[in-house]
Every structure is written in structure tokens, then in C-alpha cells.
Design a protein around this motif. Structure first.
Motif, PDB file in Angstrom:
ATOM      1  N   SER A  26       0.850  -1.188   0.000  1.00 32.58           N
ATOM      2  CA  SER A  26       0.000   0.000   0.000  1.00 32.58           C
ATOM      3  C   SER A  26       0.884   1.236   0.000  1.00 32.58           C
ATOM      4  O   SER A  26       1.772   1.375   0.836  1.00 32.58           O
ATOM      5  CB  SER A  26      -0.909   0.009   1.233  1.00 32.58           C
ATOM      6  OG  SER A  26      -0.143  -0.024   2.408  1.00 32.58           O
ATOM      7  N   VAL A  27       0.665   2.105  -0.968  1.00 35.65           N
ATOM      8  CA  VAL A  27       1.448   3.327  -1.077  1.00 35.65           C
ATOM      9  C   VAL A  27       0.500   4.503  -1.200  1.00 35.65           C
ATOM     10  O   VAL A  27      -0.675   4.350  -1.536  1.00 35.65           O
ATOM     11  CB  VAL A  27       2.394   3.286  -2.302  1.00 35.65           C
ATOM     12  CG1 VAL A  27       3.426   2.203  -2.140  1.00 35.65           C
ATOM     13  CG2 VAL A  27       1.599   3.075  -3.578  1.00 35.65           C
ATOM     14  N   SER A  28       1.016   5.674  -0.924  1.00 32.40           N
ATOM     15  CA  SER A  28       0.222   6.889  -1.009  1.00 32.40           C
ATOM     16  C   SER A  28       0.360   7.507  -2.392  1.00 32.40           C
ATOM     17  O   SER A  28       1.155   7.067  -3.218  1.00 32.40           O
ATOM     18  CB  SER A  28       0.678   7.879   0.067  1.00 32.40           C
ATOM     19  OG  SER A  28       0.575   7.304   1.356  1.00 32.40           O
ATOM     20  N   GLU A  29      -0.407   8.548  -2.630  1.00 39.00           N
ATOM     21  CA  GLU A  29      -0.321   9.273  -3.883  1.00 39.00           C
ATOM     22  C   GLU A  29       0.878  10.214  -3.844  1.00 39.00           C
ATOM     23  O   GLU A  29       1.087  10.914  -2.850  1.00 39.00           O
ATOM     24  CB  GLU A  29      -1.599  10.076  -4.116  1.00 39.00           C
ATOM     25  CG  GLU A  29      -2.808   9.227  -4.451  1.00 39.00           C
ATOM     26  CD  GLU A  29      -2.679   8.597  -5.828  1.00 39.00           C
ATOM     27  OE1 GLU A  29      -1.980   9.181  -6.676  1.00 39.00           O
ATOM     28  OE2 GLU A  29      -3.263   7.531  -6.037  1.00 39.00           O
ATOM     29  N   PRO A  30       1.683  10.265  -4.910  1.00 40.49           N
ATOM     30  CA  PRO A  30       2.829  11.179  -4.912  1.00 40.49           C
ATOM     31  C   PRO A  30       2.433  12.638  -4.733  1.00 40.49           C
ATOM     32  O   PRO A  30       3.208  13.431  -4.192  1.00 40.49           O
ATOM     33  CB  PRO A  30       3.454  10.937  -6.292  1.00 40.49           C
ATOM     34  CG  PRO A  30       3.032   9.557  -6.665  1.00 40.49           C
ATOM     35  CD  PRO A  30       1.663   9.387  -6.085  1.00 40.49           C
ATOM     36  N   SER A  31       1.222  12.986  -5.176  1.00 39.76           N
ATOM     37  CA  SER A  31       0.790  14.381  -5.041  1.00 39.76           C
ATOM     38  C   SER A  31       0.619  14.793  -3.587  1.00 39.76           C
ATOM     39  O   SER A  31       0.646  15.985  -3.264  1.00 39.76           O
ATOM     40  CB  SER A  31      -0.525  14.592  -5.796  1.00 39.76           C
ATOM     41  OG  SER A  31      -1.527  13.709  -5.306  1.00 39.76           O
ATOM     42  N   LYS A  32       0.429  13.819  -2.688  1.00 39.00           N
ATOM     43  CA  LYS A  32       0.249  14.113  -1.269  1.00 39.00           C
ATOM     44  C   LYS A  32       1.557  14.030  -0.487  1.00 39.00           C
ATOM     45  O   LYS A  32       1.549  14.175   0.737  1.00 39.00           O
ATOM     46  CB  LYS A  32      -0.764  13.140  -0.664  1.00 39.00           C
ATOM     47  CG  LYS A  32      -2.143  13.197  -1.314  1.00 39.00           C
ATOM     48  CD  LYS A  32      -3.072  12.172  -0.697  1.00 39.00           C
ATOM     49  CE  LYS A  32      -4.443  12.200  -1.369  1.00 39.00           C
ATOM     50  NZ  LYS A  32      -5.361  11.174  -0.803  1.00 39.00           N
ATOM     51  N   ALA A  33       2.650  13.801  -1.170  1.00 39.21           N
ATOM     52  CA  ALA A  33       3.937  13.639  -0.496  1.00 39.21           C
ATOM     53  C   ALA A  33       4.443  14.982   0.019  1.00 39.21           C
ATOM     54  O   ALA A  33       4.117  16.040  -0.534  1.00 39.21           O
ATOM     55  CB  ALA A  33       4.954  13.032  -1.455  1.00 39.21           C
ATOM     56  N   PRO A  34       5.264  14.970   1.066  1.00 43.50           N
ATOM     57  CA  PRO A  34       5.863  16.215   1.569  1.00 43.50           C
ATOM     58  C   PRO A  34       6.739  16.879   0.511  1.00 43.50           C
ATOM     59  O   PRO A  34       7.204  16.242  -0.437  1.00 43.50           O
ATOM     60  CB  PRO A  34       6.693  15.745   2.771  1.00 43.50           C
ATOM     61  CG  PRO A  34       6.098  14.440   3.166  1.00 43.50           C
ATOM     62  CD  PRO A  34       5.595  13.810   1.909  1.00 43.50           C
ATOM     63  N   ALA A  35       6.979  18.161   0.698  1.00 43.15           N
ATOM     64  CA  ALA A  35       7.733  18.932  -0.293  1.00 43.15           C
ATOM     65  C   ALA A  35       9.165  18.424  -0.437  1.00 43.15           C
ATOM     66  O   ALA A  35       9.698  18.348  -1.553  1.00 43.15           O
ATOM     67  CB  ALA A  35       7.740  20.408   0.088  1.00 43.15           C
ATOM     68  N   ASP A  36       9.805  18.050   0.678  1.00 41.92           N
ATOM     69  CA  ASP A  36      11.194  17.603   0.587  1.00 41.92           C
ATOM     70  C   ASP A  36      11.315  16.277  -0.158  1.00 41.92           C
ATOM     71  O   ASP A  36      12.320  16.021  -0.827  1.00 41.92           O
ATOM     72  CB  ASP A  36      11.815  17.500   1.981  1.00 41.92           C
ATOM     73  CG  ASP A  36      11.012  16.586   2.897  1.00 41.92           C
ATOM     74  OD1 ASP A  36       9.880  16.223   2.528  1.00 41.92           O
ATOM     75  OD2 ASP A  36      11.514  16.238   3.982  1.00 41.92           O
ATOM     76  N   VAL A  37      10.285  15.438  -0.074  1.00 41.26           N
ATOM     77  CA  VAL A  37      10.298  14.176  -0.816  1.00 41.26           C
ATOM     78  C   VAL A  37      10.137  14.453  -2.312  1.00 41.26           C
ATOM     79  O   VAL A  37      10.786  13.826  -3.152  1.00 41.26           O
ATOM     80  CB  VAL A  37       9.192  13.241  -0.303  1.00 41.26           C
ATOM     81  CG1 VAL A  37       9.172  11.941  -1.093  1.00 41.26           C
ATOM     82  CG2 VAL A  37       9.402  12.933   1.180  1.00 41.26           C
ATOM     83  N   HIS A  38       9.283  15.410  -2.649  1.00 43.87           N
ATOM     84  CA  HIS A  38       9.120  15.810  -4.052  1.00 43.87           C
ATOM     85  C   HIS A  38      10.428  16.359  -4.618  1.00 43.87           C
ATOM     86  O   HIS A  38      10.794  16.068  -5.765  1.00 43.87           O
ATOM     87  CB  HIS A  38       8.024  16.869  -4.167  1.00 43.87           C
ATOM     88  CG  HIS A  38       6.714  16.321  -4.630  1.00 43.87           C
ATOM     89  ND1 HIS A  38       6.495  15.887  -5.923  1.00 43.87           N
ATOM     90  CD2 HIS A  38       5.551  16.129  -3.973  1.00 43.87           C
ATOM     91  CE1 HIS A  38       5.252  15.458  -6.045  1.00 43.87           C
ATOM     92  NE2 HIS A  38       4.651  15.592  -4.873  1.00 43.87           N
ATOM     93  N   ILE A  39      11.118  17.155  -3.828  1.00 44.31           N
ATOM     94  CA  ILE A  39      12.383  17.736  -4.283  1.00 44.31           C
ATOM     95  C   ILE A  39      13.399  16.634  -4.569  1.00 44.31           C
ATOM     96  O   ILE A  39      14.103  16.659  -5.590  1.00 44.31           O
ATOM     97  CB  ILE A  39      12.918  18.719  -3.225  1.00 44.31           C
ATOM     98  CG1 ILE A  39      12.000  19.942  -3.132  1.00 44.31           C
ATOM     99  CG2 ILE A  39      14.343  19.142  -3.547  1.00 44.31           C
ATOM    100  CD1 ILE A  39      12.328  20.866  -1.983  1.00 44.31           C
TER     101      ILE A  39
END
Length: 279
Positions: A26-39
């Protein structure tokens, strides 16, 4: 005895009904990830910044990009991560911190731990990727990008393509001055192509003539087809044909020749010594 037999039968029946437990990922949506993870994801997915080797595999008949855990961890520990990322990045100083950040990439639906199989269609083709139930971080494991990255460039390119097609289809409706400008532009481009091919033909004829008249021959614009800039292609105006350089012997060949000459000298010396003894 009968009671024991009944109890054993019941136990055996219960064990037979037990099913192996399946671990779901089970994984989350990338759009809901924290900003540092997106970076971090944007940094790792860009090979010009992270320096990671781009590898492509096949999963469900589609090509996916994947990487090795060690490569991603090394990329996060580089100075480029601090230079080429936004201010909201997470500081990474140790391999343990890089491990944790990669784990969060998996939890937030950016990457997926996969097993790399054989090539999909023979030698030189992408390898088959199979998801692994154990979603953890290991430097020797492989991870597949299930996040496609920013789609802004894709949307801009698609919009530009649609606009170009519509503009071409609606050419008869263009104002007269625009159609006249396009006509002049097309004539100019065709004229430049004609001049280029004319120069190529003339320089070839000149070289063939001078190859016999004044060998080794003269080239007009000798850098015309070289891998240089547009201006440098026409500099100098002319030049002599440069003879091809003979390939020098490799180290192995030179060593072989040296060994042969040394053995010949030894053989000659031995022959002379034998001749002296006979005398």
C-alpha cells in the motif's frame, strides 16, 4: 481412541483450510507527499543533476525507468543535491539518512522495489521487471519509477503541436501578408539549401581536378562537413588534403616485435658460439 482420532481429524481439517497470507503493498499518492520528498524525486529523476545512469526495463509490456539503490544513495550524498535543488530540501549527511529518504519515496508512491529478470527480447533489449513483495531499501536492490515526474513540459509540447497543426490547416484563412511572408521564407530556405549543395558539388569537382594537377589536392571549405559551428565550417576558405596518418603499433604489437628481435639476437649469438666451438 475415537476421541483422539476425531480431534486429530479436526486439527488436520483446520490446517487444510488455512491459506497463506498475502502481503499487499500500500502506497500513497505522490501528489500528497511532503515537499522535501518531491524535491528529492525531481533531483533523482533528472540525470543531468543526479548523474544517475538511465536504465529502462519492461513491466506489463511498458517501458519503465529503474535504478540501483546504491546509485540513488550516492547521488543524494553528492554536493549537486545541495546545489541543484530548492531551499526546502532535506539535508542529507549520512547513508542512513539517504536510506530513510528513499524509503519515504517508496511509501509515497514514487518508486517500487523490483526484481530484474532476463532480457525481454534477446540481447540488448530491456530487462523484465517484477515487483517484489518486500518493499524495503537495500543498496544492491533495484527500484522502478512509478512516478512519471512533472507533466508541464509534456502539456506545453502537446499544446504547441496542436497549435501548429491547426495553423497549417487554416493556412488559406491567413491574412495575405502572412501568407506572402511564409512564401518568401520558404523560397529563402530552398535557396540556402541549393547554395549548400552547389558548394558541395563544386568543392568535389575542384578536389578531383587538383588531386591530379597539384597532389594531394585542394579542398574548398575543408571544414564544411566537420563537427564544428556554422561559422567555423567556412573557415578557412581552402586547404590541402591531409594524408591519412598511419596507425601506430599498439603496445602489445610493439612488445611482440621486441620479443621477436630479442629472440633473433639470442639465436644468432648462440649460433656464433656453436661455430666457434666447432672451429
Amino acid at each position: 481412541m475415537s476421541e483422539q482420532h476425531d480431534s486429530s481429524c479436526q486439527c488436520g481439517h483446520e490446517h487444510a483450510e488455512e491459506k497463506p497470507t498475502v502481503r499487499h503493498i500500500s502506497v500513497s499518492e505522490p501528489s500528497k507527499a511532503p515537499a522535501d520528498v518531491h524535491i528529492a524525486a525531481n533531483y533523482l529523476k533528472d540525470p543531468s543533476k543526479s548523474g544517475m545512469k538511465q536504465r529502462y526495463g519492461v513491466f506489463n509490456g511498458k517501458r519503465f525507468e529503474y535504478f540501483k539503490g546504491k546509485s540513488a544513495i550516492n547521488a543524494l550524498l553528492k554536493e549537486n543535491y545541495a546545489k541543484n535543488t530548492a531551499k526546502g530540501r532535506r539535508a542529507i549527511a549520512t547513508r542512513e539518512e539517504a536510506h530513510q529518504l528513499l524509503l519515504e519515496l517508496g511509501i509515497n508512491g514514487f518508486i517500487l522495489h523490483v526484481d530484474r529478470g532476463e532480457s525481454s527480447g534477446g540481447k540488448g533489449t530491456p530487462k523484465v521487471l517484477k515487483p517484489n513483495q518486500l518493499q524495503a531499501i537495500n543498496e544492491d536492490w533495484y527500484y522502478m519509477w512509478i512516478w512519471e515526474g512533472s507533466q508541464i513540459k509534456l502539456y506545453i509540447g502537446a499544446a504547441a503541436l496542436v497549435a501548429t497543426v491547426l495553423a497549417a490547416v487554416m493556412f488559406p484563412l491567413w491574412p495575405a501578408f502572412l501568407r506572402l511572408g511564409v512564401w518568401y521564407l520558404s523560397v529563402g530556405v530552398l535557396g540556402l539549401l541549393g547554395v549548400f549543395f552547389g558548394i558541395a558539388i563544386i568543392r568535389l569537382i575542384l578536389f578531383v581536378i587538383t588531386m591530379f594537377a597539384v597532389p594531394p589536392g585542394i579542398w574548398l571549405f575543408p571544414n564544411l562537413f566537420e563537427d564544428v559551428g556554422i561559422v567555423d565550417s567556412f573557415i578557412p576558405f581552402w586547404g590541402w588534403e591531409e594524408p591519412k596518418k598511419k596507425k601506430s603499433r599498439t603496445g602489445t604489437e610493439a612488445a611482440t616485435v621486441g620479443e621477436q628481435s630479442a629472440s633473433e639476437v639470442v639465436a644468432e649469438a648462440a649460433g656464433e658460439a656453436a661455430g666457434e666451438k666447432e672451429d
